[in-house]
Design an enzyme around this catalytic site. Structure first.
Site, PDB file in Angstrom:
ATOM      1  N   ARG A  35       3.913  -3.621   3.189  1.00  0.00           N
ATOM      2  CA  ARG A  35       4.082  -2.370   2.777  1.00  0.00           C
ATOM      3  C   ARG A  35       3.082  -1.468   3.486  1.00  0.00           C
ATOM      4  NH1 ARG A  35       0.973   1.930   1.111  1.00  0.00           N
ATOM      5  NH2 ARG A  35      -0.302   0.654  -0.395  1.00  0.00           N
ATOM      6  N   ASP A  36       1.901  -1.342   3.284  1.00  0.00           N
ATOM      7  CA  ASP A  36       1.002  -0.728   4.134  1.00  0.00           C
ATOM      8  C   ASP A  36       0.660  -1.133   5.565  1.00  0.00           C
ATOM      9  OD1 ASP A  36      -1.066   1.274   4.634  1.00  0.00           O
ATOM     10  OD2 ASP A  36      -2.804  -0.026   3.651  1.00  0.00           O
ATOM     11  N   HIS A  73     -10.080  -1.489  -0.993  1.00  0.00           N
ATOM     12  CA  HIS A  73      -9.138  -1.281   0.152  1.00  0.00           C
ATOM     13  C   HIS A  73      -9.694  -0.794   1.342  1.00  0.00           C
ATOM     14  CE1 HIS A  73      -4.714  -0.880   1.409  1.00  0.00           C
ATOM     15  NE2 HIS A  73      -5.496  -0.053   2.176  1.00  0.00           N
ATOM     16  N   HIS A 112     -10.138   0.284   5.532  1.00  0.00           N
ATOM     17  CA  HIS A 112      -9.464   0.234   6.670  1.00  0.00           C
ATOM     18  C   HIS A 112     -10.811  -0.091   7.765  1.00  0.00           C
ATOM     19  CE1 HIS A 112      -5.302   1.796   6.177  1.00  0.00           C
ATOM     20  NE2 HIS A 112      -5.818   1.531   5.152  1.00  0.00           N
ATOM     21  N   CYS A 120      -1.704   4.919   8.430  1.00  0.00           N
ATOM     22  CA  CYS A 120      -1.248   5.960   7.451  1.00  0.00           C
ATOM     23  C   CYS A 120      -0.158   6.991   7.954  1.00  0.00           C
ATOM     24  CB  CYS A 120      -1.897   6.467   6.308  1.00  0.00           C
ATOM     25  SG  CYS A 120      -1.558   7.819   5.333  1.00  0.00           S
ATOM     26  N   ASN A 127      -5.864  -2.211   8.565  1.00  0.00           N
ATOM     27  CA  ASN A 127      -6.540  -2.484   7.304  1.00  0.00           C
ATOM     28  C   ASN A 127      -7.488  -3.762   7.682  1.00  0.00           C
ATOM     29  OD1 ASN A 127      -5.146  -1.239   4.709  1.00  0.00           O
ATOM     30  ND2 ASN A 127      -3.327  -1.970   6.080  1.00  0.00           N
TER      31      ASN A 127
END
Length: 313
Positions: A27-28, A221, A223, A254, A263
């Site tokens: 997803r991300d 989370h 980055h 993003c 990430n």
């Protein structure tokens, strides 16, 4: 004959015995790709991640295709995965009640909502103020819980915002508290543009704890824009956090924050956990092979340091 390099295991005091890797690659990791990745490739990516021992894998987001074209194939992806897509360890992102309806129609058992600690990003990401976005999430969380689903609340821009600069800790805690008060099972605090440092992480975790949000409810989370993701993760682990978001191959970004790069790479995290003797359940060789395969699909090498070291990829 050569022997593959492995980290020497040296446990350190103050770290948990086991960490849950919350894999966000599908997803991300893929949402910011300029070219739409074929849904069959996404499904194969997820299958490989599960076979590599990653138990929690965030699959996709039920957002309108006009918002994030890369994720416009959510239903088709779920159909391709079949039973593999259903369960408490296969969360999906839902932006609103319509997204929740689509997810529940596919039998989803775990969902996430994605909020912001800052007004500018809330506007850019959801076209709403922070307060308006929280009002939008409230019925989503309530209905998801009523359906028996597990719910995660993401809060982005917790450490810095490209438009607003440093974000006050009290402002982050306020948004986090309001989201958790809705009934979310877990909170993920996000360093969306990768500007956080270890002391800042410690201060925010202490402030969240003082507000009644314990480390047993928190995932982190980070980055890696400035190379701080792993250091920040280790700081969080030393404070008792046991859930870490990571993306195989270091994929990510993003679409609404151009300064957000990849990430924390799952392989880099696993290498560090192995060196500390912390259990996680993932197979590093399989993860590296998966990243090399995915890099071939995307047409560029993985940014993960461990992938580069072990596979030249």
């Amino acid at each position: 004959m050569t022997t593959r390099t492995l980290p020497m295991t040296e446990p350190a005091p103050g770290f948990p015995d086991r960490v849950t890797i919350y894999e966000v690659g599908p997803r991300d990791g893929l949402q910011n790709e300029k070219s739409v990745v074929p849904v069959e490739v996404k499904a194969e990516f997820i299958r490989r991640l599960v076979l590599a021992g990653l138990q929690t894998v965030e699959l996709t987001s039920f957002v309108p295709a006009t918002w994030v074209p890369q994720l416009g194939d959510a239903e088709e992806l779920m159909d391709l995965l079949g039973p593999l897509a259903v369960g408490l360890q296969r969360p999906v992102l839902v932006p609103n009640e319509r997204g929740l309806d689509r997810a529940l129609d596919k039998g989803v058992k775990a969902v996430a909502v994605f909020g912001s600690a800052t007004e500018t990003f809330a506007r850019k990401n959801l076209n709403r103020s922070v307060a308006e976005s929280l009002d939008m999430f409230a019925p989503v969380v309530r209905r998801a819980l009523d359906s028996g689903a597990w719910v995660r609340g993401y809060v982005s821009m917790c450490f810095g915002d490209p438009w607003e600069g440093p974000v006050p800790v009290r402002q982050v805690v306020d948004v986090c508290s309001r989201l958790m008060d809705m009934g979310c099972d877990q909170l993920s605090i996000g360093d969306t543009i990768g500007v956080g440092t270890a002391g800042h992480v410690a201060r925010l975790l202490d402030a969240l704890d003082a507000a009644g949000i314990g480390v047993d409810q928190i995932g982190v989370h980070f980055h890696d824009t400035y190379g701080q993701a792993l250091a920040n993760t280790l700081t969080a682990l030393s404070h008792g956090v046991t859930v870490v978001d990571a993306s195989t191959g270091g994929l990510g970004g993003c679409p609404y924050a151009k300064s957000a790069t990849g990430n924390l790479a799952t392989e880099d995290l696993v290498w560090s956990l192995d060196g500390l003797g912390i259990e996680h359940g993932a197979d590093l060789d399989a993860l590296v092979a998966t990243s090399v395969w995915m890099a071939g699909q995307l047409g560029r090498p993985s940014p993960s340091r461990v992938v580069k070291a072990l596979a030249g990829g």
